[in-house]
Scaffold this motif. Structure first.
Motif, PDB file in Angstrom:
ATOM      1  N   VAL A  13     -72.356 -25.503 -12.824  1.00 27.91           N
ATOM      2  CA  VAL A  13     -72.065 -26.696 -13.628  1.00 27.91           C
ATOM      3  C   VAL A  13     -71.529 -26.274 -14.989  1.00 27.91           C
ATOM      4  O   VAL A  13     -71.645 -25.111 -15.393  1.00 27.91           O
ATOM      5  N   THR A  14     -70.964 -27.227 -15.693  1.00 26.58           N
ATOM      6  CA  THR A  14     -70.415 -26.983 -17.025  1.00 26.58           C
ATOM      7  C   THR A  14     -71.466 -26.358 -17.931  1.00 26.58           C
ATOM      8  O   THR A  14     -72.594 -26.826 -18.001  1.00 26.58           O
ATOM      9  N   GLY A  15     -71.083 -25.269 -18.594  1.00 26.67           N
ATOM     10  CA  GLY A  15     -71.985 -24.588 -19.524  1.00 26.67           C
ATOM     11  C   GLY A  15     -72.716 -23.405 -18.920  1.00 26.67           C
ATOM     12  O   GLY A  15     -73.336 -22.631 -19.645  1.00 26.67           O
ATOM     13  N   ASP A  16     -72.665 -23.247 -17.600  1.00 28.59           N
ATOM     14  CA  ASP A  16     -73.322 -22.103 -16.952  1.00 28.59           C
ATOM     15  C   ASP A  16     -72.627 -20.803 -17.341  1.00 28.59           C
ATOM     16  O   ASP A  16     -71.448 -20.783 -17.676  1.00 28.59           O
ATOM     17  N   ALA A  17     -73.355 -19.727 -17.257  1.00 31.15           N
ATOM     18  CA  ALA A  17     -72.836 -18.407 -17.629  1.00 31.15           C
ATOM     19  C   ALA A  17     -71.958 -17.822 -16.531  1.00 31.15           C
ATOM     20  O   ALA A  17     -72.129 -18.124 -15.350  1.00 31.15           O
ATOM     21  N   VAL A  18     -71.020 -16.986 -16.943  1.00 29.35           N
ATOM     22  CA  VAL A  18     -70.232 -16.161 -16.026  1.00 29.35           C
ATOM     23  C   VAL A  18     -70.657 -14.726 -16.304  1.00 29.35           C
ATOM     24  O   VAL A  18     -70.624 -14.277 -17.454  1.00 29.35           O
ATOM     25  N   THR A  19     -71.089 -14.000 -15.266  1.00 28.46           N
ATOM     26  CA  THR A  19     -71.580 -12.644 -15.464  1.00 28.46           C
ATOM     27  C   THR A  19     -70.780 -11.653 -14.624  1.00 28.46           C
ATOM     28  O   THR A  19     -70.241 -11.993 -13.579  1.00 28.46           O
ATOM     29  N   ALA A  20     -70.733 -10.429 -15.113  1.00 32.76           N
ATOM     30  CA  ALA A  20     -70.103  -9.311 -14.403  1.00 32.76           C
ATOM     31  C   ALA A  20     -71.066  -8.146 -14.478  1.00 32.76           C
ATOM     32  O   ALA A  20     -71.376  -7.666 -15.572  1.00 32.76           O
ATOM     33  N   GLY A  21     -71.576  -7.711 -13.355  1.00 29.19           N
ATOM     34  CA  GLY A  21     -72.525  -6.605 -13.340  1.00 29.19           C
ATOM     35  C   GLY A  21     -73.798  -6.901 -14.110  1.00 29.19           C
ATOM     36  O   GLY A  21     -74.389  -6.023 -14.723  1.00 29.19           O
ATOM     37  N   GLY A  22     -74.224  -8.169 -14.112  1.00 26.56           N
ATOM     38  CA  GLY A  22     -75.440  -8.561 -14.803  1.00 26.56           C
ATOM     39  C   GLY A  22     -75.260  -8.849 -16.286  1.00 26.56           C
ATOM     40  O   GLY A  22     -76.191  -9.271 -16.951  1.00 26.56           O
ATOM     41  N   ARG A  23     -74.063  -8.641 -16.829  1.00 30.94           N
ATOM     42  CA  ARG A  23     -73.798  -8.898 -18.254  1.00 30.94           C
ATOM     43  C   ARG A  23     -73.020 -10.196 -18.413  1.00 30.94           C
ATOM     44  O   ARG A  23     -72.087 -10.466 -17.673  1.00 30.94           O
ATOM     45  N   ASN A  24     -73.385 -10.987 -19.404  1.00 27.12           N
ATOM     46  CA  ASN A  24     -72.717 -12.249 -19.680  1.00 27.12           C
ATOM     47  C   ASN A  24     -71.322 -11.974 -20.240  1.00 27.12           C
ATOM     48  O   ASN A  24     -71.183 -11.272 -21.236  1.00 27.12           O
ATOM     49  N   VAL A  50     -63.669 -16.521 -20.896  1.00 25.24           N
ATOM     50  CA  VAL A  50     -64.234 -15.188 -20.665  1.00 25.24           C
ATOM     51  C   VAL A  50     -63.710 -14.222 -21.723  1.00 25.24           C
ATOM     52  O   VAL A  50     -62.739 -14.505 -22.419  1.00 25.24           O
ATOM     53  N   LYS A  51     -64.359 -13.073 -21.823  1.00 27.49           N
ATOM     54  CA  LYS A  51     -63.950 -12.063 -22.798  1.00 27.49           C
ATOM     55  C   LYS A  51     -62.515 -11.627 -22.563  1.00 27.49           C
ATOM     56  O   LYS A  51     -62.094 -11.428 -21.423  1.00 27.49           O
ATOM     57  N   ARG A  52     -61.772 -11.486 -23.636  1.00 29.36           N
ATOM     58  CA  ARG A  52     -60.386 -11.036 -23.556  1.00 29.36           C
ATOM     59  C   ARG A  52     -60.349  -9.624 -22.988  1.00 29.36           C
ATOM     60  O   ARG A  52     -61.193  -8.802 -23.291  1.00 29.36           O
ATOM     61  N   GLY A  53     -59.369  -9.372 -22.150  1.00 24.44           N
ATOM     62  CA  GLY A  53     -59.200  -8.046 -21.576  1.00 24.44           C
ATOM     63  C   GLY A  53     -59.979  -7.814 -20.296  1.00 24.44           C
ATOM     64  O   GLY A  53     -59.915  -6.732 -19.718  1.00 24.44           O
ATOM     65  N   LEU A  54     -60.702  -8.813 -19.828  1.00 24.57           N
ATOM     66  CA  LEU A  54     -61.437  -8.677 -18.573  1.00 24.57           C
ATOM     67  C   LEU A  54     -60.427  -8.582 -17.433  1.00 24.57           C
ATOM     68  O   LEU A  54     -59.596  -9.468 -17.265  1.00 24.57           O
ATOM     69  N   PRO A  55     -60.445  -7.496 -16.636  1.00 25.06           N
ATOM     70  CA  PRO A  55     -59.471  -7.352 -15.551  1.00 25.06           C
ATOM     71  C   PRO A  55     -59.634  -8.445 -14.492  1.00 25.06           C
ATOM     72  O   PRO A  55     -60.737  -8.925 -14.235  1.00 25.06           O
ATOM     73  N   ALA A  56     -58.518  -8.815 -13.874  1.00 23.70           N
ATOM     74  CA  ALA A  56     -58.528  -9.884 -12.869  1.00 23.70           C
ATOM     75  C   ALA A  56     -59.336  -9.513 -11.637  1.00 23.70           C
ATOM     76  O   ALA A  56     -59.849 -10.382 -10.943  1.00 23.70           O
ATOM     77  N   ASP A  57     -59.481  -8.223 -11.344  1.00 23.72           N
ATOM     78  CA  ASP A  57     -60.200  -7.813 -10.136  1.00 23.72           C
ATOM     79  C   ASP A  57     -61.699  -7.612 -10.355  1.00 23.72           C
ATOM     80  O   ASP A  57     -62.397  -7.133  -9.466  1.00 23.72           O
ATOM     81  N   THR A  58     -62.218  -8.000 -11.524  1.00 22.34           N
ATOM     82  CA  THR A  58     -63.643  -7.878 -11.804  1.00 22.34           C
ATOM     83  C   THR A  58     -64.443  -8.833 -10.919  1.00 22.34           C
ATOM     84  O   THR A  58     -64.091 -10.001 -10.786  1.00 22.34           O
ATOM     85  N   GLU A  59     -65.501  -8.317 -10.295  1.00 20.22           N
ATOM     86  CA  GLU A  59     -66.379  -9.161  -9.476  1.00 20.22           C
ATOM     87  C   GLU A  59     -67.284  -9.956 -10.411  1.00 20.22           C
ATOM     88  O   GLU A  59     -68.062  -9.382 -11.171  1.00 20.22           O
ATOM     89  N   LEU A  60     -67.184 -11.279 -10.334  1.00 21.66           N
ATOM     90  CA  LEU A  60     -67.932 -12.163 -11.223  1.00 21.66           C
ATOM     91  C   LEU A  60     -68.907 -13.020 -10.438  1.00 21.66           C
ATOM     92  O   LEU A  60     -68.725 -13.257  -9.240  1.00 21.66           O
TER      93      LEU A  60
END
Length: 118
Positions: free
Chosen positions: A39-50, A71-81
């Protein structure tokens, strides 16, 4: 605007203008439709980090469930989220939604690089 008088957020606008980029980017996330939606406002995480926050979540006619996310600038498109706090859905950044790489740096960034000897 940089020539305007004092206003709220003026320092942030000047920083983005001088350094060239905001710290976050707006992207489209393609969500896995097999689980509950975030839902709106939920976190997006990559490898357990927000790494960001979910905005709007909708059902696209061709792509299935998608969401806008900051999301953070520079996050690669192939990152598992993983999108969501309670309902955790695997997500992938739509590569077409990534901002184009800007080769020009702001005046402030050039000055910092000169000071650091780059």
């Amino acid at each position: 605007h940089l020539d305007k008088g004092c206003y709220r957020g003026q320092e942030t606008v000047a920083r983005v203008h001088n350094l060239g980029k905001p710290p976050r980017m707006l992207v489209i996330l393609q969500l896995d439709g097999s689980s509950d939606r975030p839902v709106t406002g939920d976190a997006v995480t990559a490898g357990g980090r927000n790494v960001g926050r979910i905005g709007t979540v909708v059902e696209h006619v061709d792509d299935g469930p998608i969401a806008l996310a900051l999301v953070k600038r520079g996050l690669p498109a192939d990152t598992e989220l993983v999108a969501g706090d309670e309902a955790q859905a695997p997500a992938v950044i739509d590569p077409d939604s990534l901002p184009e790489a800007d080769a020009t740096a702001g005046a402030g960034r050039a000055a910092v690089d000169r000071l650091r000897g780059r």
